[in-house]
Design a protein around this motif. Structure first.
Motif, PDB file in Angstrom:
ATOM      1  N   ASP A 122       0.816  -1.220   0.000  1.00 44.41           N
ATOM      2  CA  ASP A 122       0.000   0.000   0.000  1.00 44.41           C
ATOM      3  C   ASP A 122       0.850   1.272   0.000  1.00 44.41           C
ATOM      4  O   ASP A 122       0.494   2.268  -0.645  1.00 44.41           O
ATOM      5  CB  ASP A 122      -0.968  -0.010   1.192  1.00 44.41           C
ATOM      6  CG  ASP A 122      -0.265  -0.208   2.519  1.00 44.41           C
ATOM      7  OD1 ASP A 122       0.736  -0.951   2.564  1.00 44.41           O
ATOM      8  OD2 ASP A 122      -0.696   0.395   3.518  1.00 44.41           O
ATOM      9  N   SER A 160       9.337   2.362   5.081  1.00 38.58           N
ATOM     10  CA  SER A 160       9.441   1.080   4.373  1.00 38.58           C
ATOM     11  C   SER A 160      10.621   1.101   3.405  1.00 38.58           C
ATOM     12  O   SER A 160      10.788   2.050   2.630  1.00 38.58           O
ATOM     13  CB  SER A 160       8.133   0.831   3.612  1.00 38.58           C
ATOM     14  OG  SER A 160       8.355   0.065   2.448  1.00 38.58           O
ATOM     15  N   VAL A 323       8.870  -4.932  13.205  1.00 39.73           N
ATOM     16  CA  VAL A 323       8.873  -4.677  11.751  1.00 39.73           C
ATOM     17  C   VAL A 323       7.935  -5.640  11.019  1.00 39.73           C
ATOM     18  O   VAL A 323       7.088  -5.212  10.229  1.00 39.73           O
ATOM     19  CB  VAL A 323      10.308  -4.760  11.182  1.00 39.73           C
ATOM     20  CG1 VAL A 323      10.296  -4.527   9.675  1.00 39.73           C
ATOM     21  CG2 VAL A 323      11.215  -3.747  11.875  1.00 39.73           C
TER      22      VAL A 323
HETATM   23  C1  UD1 Z   1      13.180  -5.296   3.021  1.00 39.00           C
HETATM   24  C2  UD1 Z   1      14.154  -6.442   2.956  1.00 39.00           C
HETATM   25  C3  UD1 Z   1      13.884  -7.430   4.077  1.00 39.00           C
HETATM   26  C4  UD1 Z   1      13.893  -6.722   5.423  1.00 39.00           C
HETATM   27  C5  UD1 Z   1      12.963  -5.522   5.399  1.00 39.00           C
HETATM   28  C6  UD1 Z   1      13.048  -4.681   6.666  1.00 39.00           C
HETATM   29  C7  UD1 Z   1      14.573  -6.557   0.583  1.00 39.00           C
HETATM   30  C8  UD1 Z   1      14.421  -7.322  -0.680  1.00 39.00           C
HETATM   31  N1  UD1 Z   1      13.998  -7.101   1.674  1.00 39.00           N
HETATM   32  O1  UD1 Z   1      11.874  -5.840   2.814  1.00 39.00           O
HETATM   33  O2  UD1 Z   1      14.882  -8.443   4.049  1.00 39.00           O
HETATM   34  O3  UD1 Z   1      13.460  -7.610   6.428  1.00 39.00           O
HETATM   35  O4  UD1 Z   1      13.291  -4.661   4.284  1.00 39.00           O
HETATM   36  O5  UD1 Z   1      14.351  -4.273   6.889  1.00 39.00           O
HETATM   37  O6  UD1 Z   1      15.216  -5.538   0.624  1.00 39.00           O
HETATM   38  N2  UD1 Z   1       4.760  -2.415   4.716  1.00 39.00           N
HETATM   39  C9  UD1 Z   1       3.469  -1.980   4.551  1.00 39.00           C
HETATM   40  N3  UD1 Z   1       3.124  -1.436   3.344  1.00 39.00           N
HETATM   41  C10 UD1 Z   1       4.010  -1.300   2.309  1.00 39.00           C
HETATM   42  C11 UD1 Z   1       5.330  -1.734   2.507  1.00 39.00           C
HETATM   43  C12 UD1 Z   1       5.685  -2.296   3.731  1.00 39.00           C
HETATM   44  O7  UD1 Z   1       2.636  -2.086   5.448  1.00 39.00           O
HETATM   45  O8  UD1 Z   1       3.629  -0.795   1.239  1.00 39.00           O
HETATM   46  C13 UD1 Z   1       5.126  -3.033   6.019  1.00 39.00           C
HETATM   47  C14 UD1 Z   1       5.538  -4.486   5.849  1.00 39.00           C
HETATM   48  O9  UD1 Z   1       4.438  -5.336   5.856  1.00 39.00           O
HETATM   49  C15 UD1 Z   1       6.434  -4.686   7.050  1.00 39.00           C
HETATM   50  C16 UD1 Z   1       7.115  -3.324   7.209  1.00 39.00           C
HETATM   51  O10 UD1 Z   1       6.294  -2.401   6.509  1.00 39.00           O
HETATM   52  O11 UD1 Z   1       5.685  -4.959   8.189  1.00 39.00           O
HETATM   53  C17 UD1 Z   1       8.525  -3.268   6.662  1.00 39.00           C
HETATM   54  O12 UD1 Z   1       8.521  -3.526   5.281  1.00 39.00           O
HETATM   55  P1  UD1 Z   1       9.609  -2.944   4.294  1.00 39.00           P
HETATM   56  O13 UD1 Z   1      10.525  -2.033   5.041  1.00 39.00           O
HETATM   57  O14 UD1 Z   1       8.917  -2.414   3.088  1.00 39.00           O
HETATM   58  O15 UD1 Z   1      10.422  -4.240   3.915  1.00 39.00           O
HETATM   59  P2  UD1 Z   1      10.650  -4.882   2.488  1.00 39.00           P
HETATM   60  O16 UD1 Z   1      11.083  -3.840   1.520  1.00 39.00           O
HETATM   61  O17 UD1 Z   1       9.530  -5.776   2.136  1.00 39.00           O
END
Ligand code: UD1
Length: 413
Positions: A122, A160, A323
């Motif tokens: 999102d 994120s 996280v």
């Molecule tokens: C990246 C890493 C992963 C690491 C994470 C946090 C890569 C390929 N993977 O994952 O190994 O564990 O960072 O350091 O780089 N979220 C939302 N909405 C969004 C995006 C994220 O709610 O649109 C939430 C996710 O569900 C999660 C949190 O935010 O709970 C962190 O996600 P994010 O920082 O985006 O991690 P990734 O990019 O998926």
């Protein structure tokens, strides 16, 4: 399966691989230009192969030479990603920004990846919407379009990693400046910023934001991917949990501050050089408490291996996971190995035991796999870990590197 006969202190030096999580967005950045982008120090892992396959499917010519990959030319970027590649690996979703920026449209299946709780996109979509994109989600696929991307200020509800990268990629070809307030500051995001700057779109970090100056087109470049701090952390923990001494050569100690602070707290001896870290532990570790946080906080990717380590420390340790809501898939397996671990809401608690025992266990994601490998290295007798494909997604030559440190480990049927 991976078979480990534990109980041997690990000693020696391993070389850090390039960071998977920096290589993946770097491959996606190559989609922003038709000029050659050469990436050095790229780890040959299943997830990286999936990203490179996606780049190929979208029109890139790809050439590997050792750990260098050249992503070149191609005519027009395709605007539809093969579902199988996106479902295999979540970071593939980052191709959406480049598709929108170059073609004004894109179709992306909603992503897959590790089974560690709901991982929505999102924030990616809300940010791209601010730049002028619109979306329609049908049948599990995002249909995106934008007449032109226009730089603006985007506030992220949460820092994120993926959303920050998505917006940097889209902002690189947007008109004017895109500022992301409350961005992720992980070293892998900063590394993407260096790459985009070298491709011609300057990225500037400030206290509360990161900004990128969009360009009409980007050029090619050569970029060296940073070392993998999570891989390095895993081997350092392997040294500590087996009460040995492990050096990770080529690691960036400045990317490992949170882990190293916790290791010192548990009584480990930590020595750093500019590009190497050594961890040694003589006796039993002391308990410690931690919570995972966005960088520079304790990395969520090291929470499972850290708990394996603390499961043999003296006293009660806790780790609060902030996280990813359900990153505790490995706990049942640790319990089978004799650990006293329980989960209460967002916190995992462990009362350290003197010894762990070998068992048949299953890795359900990359870092759960790492946690089980560490526990197995410390455990008495043999542990068989199924689901080793997850380890191949994140660790280059895991078996070879562990063997070079003196571990009894092999891949069995
Ligand atoms: C990246 C890493 C992963 C690491 C994470 C946090 C890569 C390929 N993977 O994952 O190994 O564990 O960072 O350091 O780089 N979220 C939302 N909405 C969004 C995006 C994220 O709610 O649109 C939430 C996710 O569900 C999660 C949190 O935010 O709970 C962190 O996600 P994010 O920082 O985006 O991690 P990734 O990019 O998926």
């Amino acid at each position: 399966m991976i078979r480990i006969e534990g109980g041997r202190p690990l000693h020696g030096v391993v070389k850090a691989a390039g960071a998977k999580n920096a290589a993946l967005p770097a491959v996606m950045a190559s989609l922003l230009t038709s000029e050659p982008v050469t990436l050095e120090n790229v780890p040959r892992l299943l997830d990286v192969d999936a990203a490179v396959e996606l780049a190929r499917a979208l029109g890139k010519e790809v050439r590997w030479q050792g750990t260098t990959v050249v992503l070149n030319g191609g005519g027009e970027l395709a605007t539809e990603a093969p579902p199988v590649l996106v479902q295999r690996m979540r970071a593939s979703f980052l191709a959406l920004g480049p598709m929108l920026a170059r073609r004004g449209e894109g179709r992306m299946p909603l992503p897959g990846g590790c089974a560690i709780g709901p991982r929505p996109v999102d924030l990616h979509l809300a940010g791209l919407r601010r730049l002028g994109a619109s979306f329609d989600v049908r049948g599990g696929t995002v249909h995106a379009s934008a007449r032109a991307l226009q730089g603006t200020t985007v506030y992220l509800d949460y820092p994120s990693v993926g959303a920050t990268e998505q917006l940097l990629l889209a902002g690189a070809l947007a008109t004017g400046k895109t500022a992301i307030v409350n961005p992720a500051r992980e070293p892998e995001v900063v590394d993407l910023g260096h790459l985009l700057t070298a491709m011609g779109a300057p990225v500037v970090w400030q206290e509360d934001r990161v900004a990128i100056c969009g360009q009409p087109s980007l050029g090619g470049t050569t970029h060296r991917v940073i070392p993998d701090r999570i891989e390095a952390g895993t081997y350092l923990l392997a040294g500590a949990i087996t009460r040995g001494e492990v050096t990770v050569d080529g690691a960036r100690p400045d990317h490992l501050d949170a882990l190293l602070a916790k290791l010192v707290e548990t009584g480990a001896d930590v020595r750093v050089k500019e590009r190497a870290v050594t961890v040694a532990l003589g006796g039993r570790a002391k308990a410690a408490n931690l919570q995972t946080l966005p960088y520079p906080g304790f990395p969520t990717d090291l929470q499972p291996p850290m708990i394996s380590y603390l499961a043999t420390a003296s006293g009660r340790s806790t780790a609060r996971e902030t996280v990813f809501s359900s990153r505790f898939n490995y706990v049942g397996s640790l319990v089978r190995m004799g650990a006293q671990v329980q989960v209460a809401a967002d916190t995992v608690l462990t009362d350290g035991v003197e010894v762990l025992h070998g068992a048949e266990v299953e890795a359900t994601d990359i870092r759960a796999g790492a946690a089980l490998v560490l526990a197995a290295l410390a455990a008495e007798d043999v542990t068989e870990i199924r689901g080793e494909v997850h380890l191949a997604r994140g660790y280059v030559d895991l078996v070879g590197k562990l063997r070079s440190l003196g571990a009894e480990v092999c891949v069995a049927d």
